[in-house]
Design a protein around this motif. Sequence first.
Motif, PDB file in Angstrom:
ATOM      1  N   ALA A 106       0.848  -1.192   0.000  1.00 25.63           N
ATOM      2  CA  ALA A 106       0.000   0.000   0.000  1.00 25.63           C
ATOM      3  C   ALA A 106       0.878   1.234   0.000  1.00 25.63           C
ATOM      4  CB  ALA A 106      -0.937  -0.004   1.213  1.00 25.63           C
ATOM      5  N   GLY A 107       0.365   2.331  -0.558  1.00 24.24           N
ATOM      6  CA  GLY A 107       1.084   3.592  -0.620  1.00 24.24           C
ATOM      7  C   GLY A 107       0.848   4.278  -1.956  1.00 24.24           C
ATOM      8  N   ALA A 108       1.770   5.134  -2.338  1.00 30.20           N
ATOM      9  CA  ALA A 108       1.676   5.806  -3.632  1.00 30.20           C
ATOM     10  C   ALA A 108       1.942   4.800  -4.752  1.00 30.20           C
ATOM     11  CB  ALA A 108       2.682   6.947  -3.702  1.00 30.20           C
ATOM     12  N   LEU A 109       1.079   4.792  -5.763  1.00 30.15           N
ATOM     13  CA  LEU A 109       1.277   3.937  -6.932  1.00 30.15           C
ATOM     14  C   LEU A 109       1.990   4.753  -7.999  1.00 30.15           C
ATOM     15  CD1 LEU A 109      -2.178   2.113  -7.199  1.00 30.15           C
ATOM     16  CD2 LEU A 109      -0.101   1.360  -6.027  1.00 30.15           C
ATOM     17  N   ASP A 110       3.174   4.330  -8.364  1.00 24.84           N
ATOM     18  CA  ASP A 110       3.972   5.055  -9.349  1.00 24.84           C
ATOM     19  C   ASP A 110       4.391   4.075 -10.430  1.00 24.84           C
ATOM     20  OD1 ASP A 110       5.476   6.925 -10.675  1.00 24.84           O
ATOM     21  OD2 ASP A 110       7.208   6.754  -9.339  1.00 24.84           O
ATOM     22  N   SER A 111       3.971   4.313 -11.662  1.00 24.44           N
ATOM     23  CA  SER A 111       4.257   3.437 -12.791  1.00 24.44           C
ATOM     24  C   SER A 111       3.782   2.010 -12.515  1.00 24.44           C
ATOM     25  CB  SER A 111       5.762   3.449 -13.120  1.00 24.44           C
ATOM     26  OG  SER A 111       6.002   2.952 -14.413  1.00 24.44           O
ATOM     27  N   TYR A 112       2.574   1.900 -11.981  1.00 28.52           N
ATOM     28  CA  TYR A 112       2.010   0.605 -11.610  1.00 28.52           C
ATOM     29  C   TYR A 112       1.349  -0.053 -12.820  1.00 28.52           C
ATOM     30  CZ  TYR A 112      -1.353  -2.737  -9.723  1.00 28.52           C
ATOM     31  OH  TYR A 112      -2.088  -3.875  -9.482  1.00 28.52           O
ATOM     32  N   SER A 113       1.594  -1.358 -12.988  1.00 30.52           N
ATOM     33  CA  SER A 113       0.942  -2.151 -14.026  1.00 30.52           C
ATOM     34  C   SER A 113       0.273  -3.357 -13.383  1.00 30.52           C
ATOM     35  CB  SER A 113       1.945  -2.623 -15.086  1.00 30.52           C
ATOM     36  OG  SER A 113       2.518  -1.528 -15.769  1.00 30.52           O
ATOM     37  N   LEU A 114      -0.963  -3.643 -13.810  1.00 33.13           N
ATOM     38  CA  LEU A 114      -1.692  -4.793 -13.305  1.00 33.13           C
ATOM     39  C   LEU A 114      -1.354  -6.012 -14.157  1.00 33.13           C
ATOM     40  CD1 LEU A 114      -3.905  -6.036 -11.479  1.00 33.13           C
ATOM     41  CD2 LEU A 114      -5.587  -5.238 -13.167  1.00 33.13           C
ATOM     42  N   LEU A 115      -0.468  -6.862 -13.647  1.00 30.67           N
ATOM     43  CA  LEU A 115      -0.026  -8.101 -14.293  1.00 30.67           C
ATOM     44  C   LEU A 115       0.253  -7.937 -15.778  1.00 30.67           C
ATOM     45  CD1 LEU A 115      -2.083 -10.883 -12.467  1.00 30.67           C
ATOM     46  CD2 LEU A 115       0.158  -9.953 -11.921  1.00 30.67           C
ATOM     47  N   SER A 116      -0.632  -8.360 -16.681  1.00 28.85           N
ATOM     48  CA  SER A 116      -0.370  -8.284 -18.120  1.00 28.85           C
ATOM     49  C   SER A 116      -0.199  -6.844 -18.584  1.00 28.85           C
ATOM     50  CB  SER A 116      -1.506  -8.940 -18.907  1.00 28.85           C
ATOM     51  OG  SER A 116      -2.718  -8.212 -18.743  1.00 28.85           O
ATOM     52  N   GLY A 117      -0.808  -5.889 -17.878  1.00 28.03           N
ATOM     53  CA  GLY A 117      -0.645  -4.477 -18.207  1.00 28.03           C
ATOM     54  C   GLY A 117      -1.494  -3.994 -19.357  1.00 28.03           C
ATOM     55  N   HIS A 118      -2.450  -4.767 -19.827  1.00 24.99           N
ATOM     56  CA  HIS A 118      -3.225  -4.338 -20.984  1.00 24.99           C
ATOM     57  C   HIS A 118      -4.422  -3.462 -20.628  1.00 24.99           C
ATOM     58  CE1 HIS A 118      -1.206  -7.699 -23.393  1.00 24.99           C
ATOM     59  NE2 HIS A 118      -0.754  -6.524 -23.806  1.00 24.99           N
ATOM     60  N   LEU A 119      -4.707  -3.324 -19.330  1.00 23.39           N
ATOM     61  CA  LEU A 119      -5.695  -2.347 -18.881  1.00 23.39           C
ATOM     62  C   LEU A 119      -5.020  -1.248 -18.064  1.00 23.39           C
ATOM     63  CD1 LEU A 119      -8.764  -4.569 -17.879  1.00 23.39           C
ATOM     64  CD2 LEU A 119      -8.333  -3.368 -20.029  1.00 23.39           C
ATOM     65  N   VAL A 120      -4.269  -1.634 -17.063  1.00 19.68           N
ATOM     66  CA  VAL A 120      -3.555  -0.675 -16.210  1.00 19.68           C
ATOM     67  C   VAL A 120      -2.070  -0.816 -16.496  1.00 19.68           C
ATOM     68  CG1 VAL A 120      -3.130   0.101 -13.853  1.00 19.68           C
ATOM     69  CG2 VAL A 120      -5.331  -0.941 -14.440  1.00 19.68           C
ATOM     70  N   ARG A 121      -1.458   0.228 -17.049  1.00 22.74           N
ATOM     71  CA  ARG A 121      -0.040   0.151 -17.402  1.00 22.74           C
ATOM     72  C   ARG A 121       0.651   1.478 -17.113  1.00 22.74           C
ATOM     73  NH1 ARG A 121       2.134  -3.925 -19.228  1.00 22.74           N
ATOM     74  NH2 ARG A 121       4.308  -3.947 -19.841  1.00 22.74           N
ATOM     75  N   ARG A 122       1.688   1.426 -16.277  1.00 19.21           N
ATOM     76  CA  ARG A 122       2.516   2.588 -15.938  1.00 19.21           C
ATOM     77  C   ARG A 122       1.659   3.705 -15.312  1.00 19.21           C
ATOM     78  NH1 ARG A 122       7.431   2.134 -18.242  1.00 19.21           N
ATOM     79  NH2 ARG A 122       7.782   4.379 -18.172  1.00 19.21           N
ATOM     80  N   TYR A 123       0.660   3.303 -14.555  1.00 23.98           N
ATOM     81  CA  TYR A 123      -0.289   4.244 -13.953  1.00 23.98           C
ATOM     82  C   TYR A 123       0.274   4.861 -12.678  1.00 23.98           C
ATOM     83  CZ  TYR A 123      -4.277   5.524 -10.995  1.00 23.98           C
ATOM     84  OH  TYR A 123      -5.128   6.183 -10.144  1.00 23.98           O
ATOM     85  N   SER A 124       0.008   6.149 -12.482  1.00 18.48           N
ATOM     86  CA  SER A 124       0.360   6.850 -11.240  1.00 18.48           C
ATOM     87  C   SER A 124      -0.912   7.436 -10.647  1.00 18.48           C
ATOM     88  CB  SER A 124       1.377   7.963 -11.504  1.00 18.48           C
ATOM     89  OG  SER A 124       1.554   8.757 -10.336  1.00 18.48           O
ATOM     90  N   ASN A 125      -1.167   7.177  -9.359  1.00 14.33           N
ATOM     91  CA  ASN A 125      -2.394   7.693  -8.750  1.00 14.33           C
ATOM     92  C   ASN A 125      -2.217   9.105  -8.185  1.00 14.33           C
ATOM     93  OD1 ASN A 125      -0.809   6.993  -6.532  1.00 14.33           O
ATOM     94  ND2 ASN A 125      -2.466   6.008  -5.402  1.00 14.33           N
ATOM     95  N   ARG A 126      -1.033   9.715  -8.348  1.00 15.87           N
ATOM     96  CA  ARG A 126      -0.814  11.059  -7.818  1.00 15.87           C
ATOM     97  C   ARG A 126      -0.364  12.041  -8.897  1.00 15.87           C
ATOM     98  NH1 ARG A 126       1.821  10.041  -1.768  1.00 15.87           N
ATOM     99  NH2 ARG A 126       0.201   8.583  -1.078  1.00 15.87           N
ATOM    100  N   ALA A 127      -0.801  11.817 -10.126  1.00 19.92           N
ATOM    101  CA  ALA A 127      -0.475  12.742 -11.206  1.00 19.92           C
ATOM    102  C   ALA A 127      -1.202  14.075 -11.043  1.00 19.92           C
ATOM    103  CB  ALA A 127      -0.824  12.115 -12.563  1.00 19.92           C
ATOM    104  N   ASN A 128      -2.344  14.067 -10.352  1.00 18.97           N
ATOM    105  CA  ASN A 128      -3.056  15.296 -10.010  1.00 18.97           C
ATOM    106  C   ASN A 128      -2.404  15.875  -8.751  1.00 18.97           C
ATOM    107  OD1 ASN A 128      -4.834  17.260  -9.053  1.00 18.97           O
ATOM    108  ND2 ASN A 128      -6.668  16.077  -9.535  1.00 18.97           N
TER     109      ASN A 128
END
Length: 418
Positions: A106-128
């Motif tokens: 748990a914490g800040a998600l930075d460049s997070y990919s959900l396994l295969s990465g075809h839906l969530v890829r390199r996502y950051s939850n603090r870009a705002n």
Amino acid sequence: MEPPLPAVLAGGWHYLTRVEASGLALLPSGGAEGLESYAQLTPMLVLDGGEELGVNLGAPVRLRVGGGTPGAGLVRREDWDSLSDWGQLVRALKLGSDSSPAGLWAGALDSYSLLSGHLVRRYSNRANPDYHPAGAFLTGTLGPVYAEAFSSDVLGARLIGAEVALDLAHLFMGPQEQPGRYTLALSAVHDWGRAGGHSPQVMLAHLDGTAVVLVRPGYELHVLAGWGGRPGVGGAWGAVAGVGADAVTPSLDARLRLEVRGQRGGFRQGFFGPDYELARLRAAGPSGLPVVEAPFPNGFSVYGEAVVGWDAVRLGGLRQRHLHLSLGAEAFTWGRVDVDGRLAVQLAERRVEVAVNALAAGVGKPQARFLYSGEVRWRFGGWLYAVGQGGTLLFAAPDGTLRPGAFASAGLGVDHAR
């Protein structure tokens, strides 16, 4: 993502305390009259119980020195004006490891990919810059099944999703010496759009197959294919095929991927990507609409990604790298290019670390989006270091528009160890 601390000797608790003090200047409205200045204090406490347990607590507190809205309080209100913002107190929490039957991060998600990465890829939850949630992901293994579930905001109704992967060789022939060589995976992600600014809800799903076709000591090559869509939305679908390679040596950790993608009806792979927290409010381009509603032409694209860590000596932990490069780029047949990346290097016997980040969305089309930032850290004593940061930002206005801005800070920090 970095763990709370590099792996240390098991069997005992280790801790680190740190305080950074700096001056911060924010320019959220693009004019001199909008300049806001702060004294920023960032305390941090790290407790490390070994490979499977660790916690990192602390958040920046910005005390207003000048500028801003008349009558504004001492502490910057936008940093703490929602329940989600209190999630920033948890920088990282780790329970379990890659070899555990179950694990939680748990914490800040930075460049997070959900396994295969075809839906969530390199996502950051603090870009705002005014939204500071704590995300989390949970992993688990049971026989031939491996699953990962995540939330972008554990205190708010935002992105949630999961992917379940089935090890086909394990299912039909029992446990394998090399698990995961042939897998079939199903993922689904839903955005409730109720935290960090309201945005339209959206749900995507994807089916993936992966086969490892070559295995050598320290190296493997795999091929992949998949299909996805938006449940309940006719004609919104996409397909993908590609190849990937992983290489691991005592001093090198590299992951490479190359894919060919097709998109129809507004669906695209990597929909929840590095620009999503801004695009969900207003997509890059001239439409002025959230990405869920913005037009996205049918077509094809080529996507490439490289994540490379290199060190001159054999050291453990994600923090110990002389060089770390993470780069993703996608070029569409209708003339658009998206790129994001980070480069960090350690110099002068690791006393100096320089990092740069860049994001470019919609390049080649009107009103493309560009964001840049950089950081320098210089340790000139056993417990004292200097830090400087700067870059560009996009602030979300109440009407859903994005206002360009910039930030710069410089200061000193103290801790008890290197």
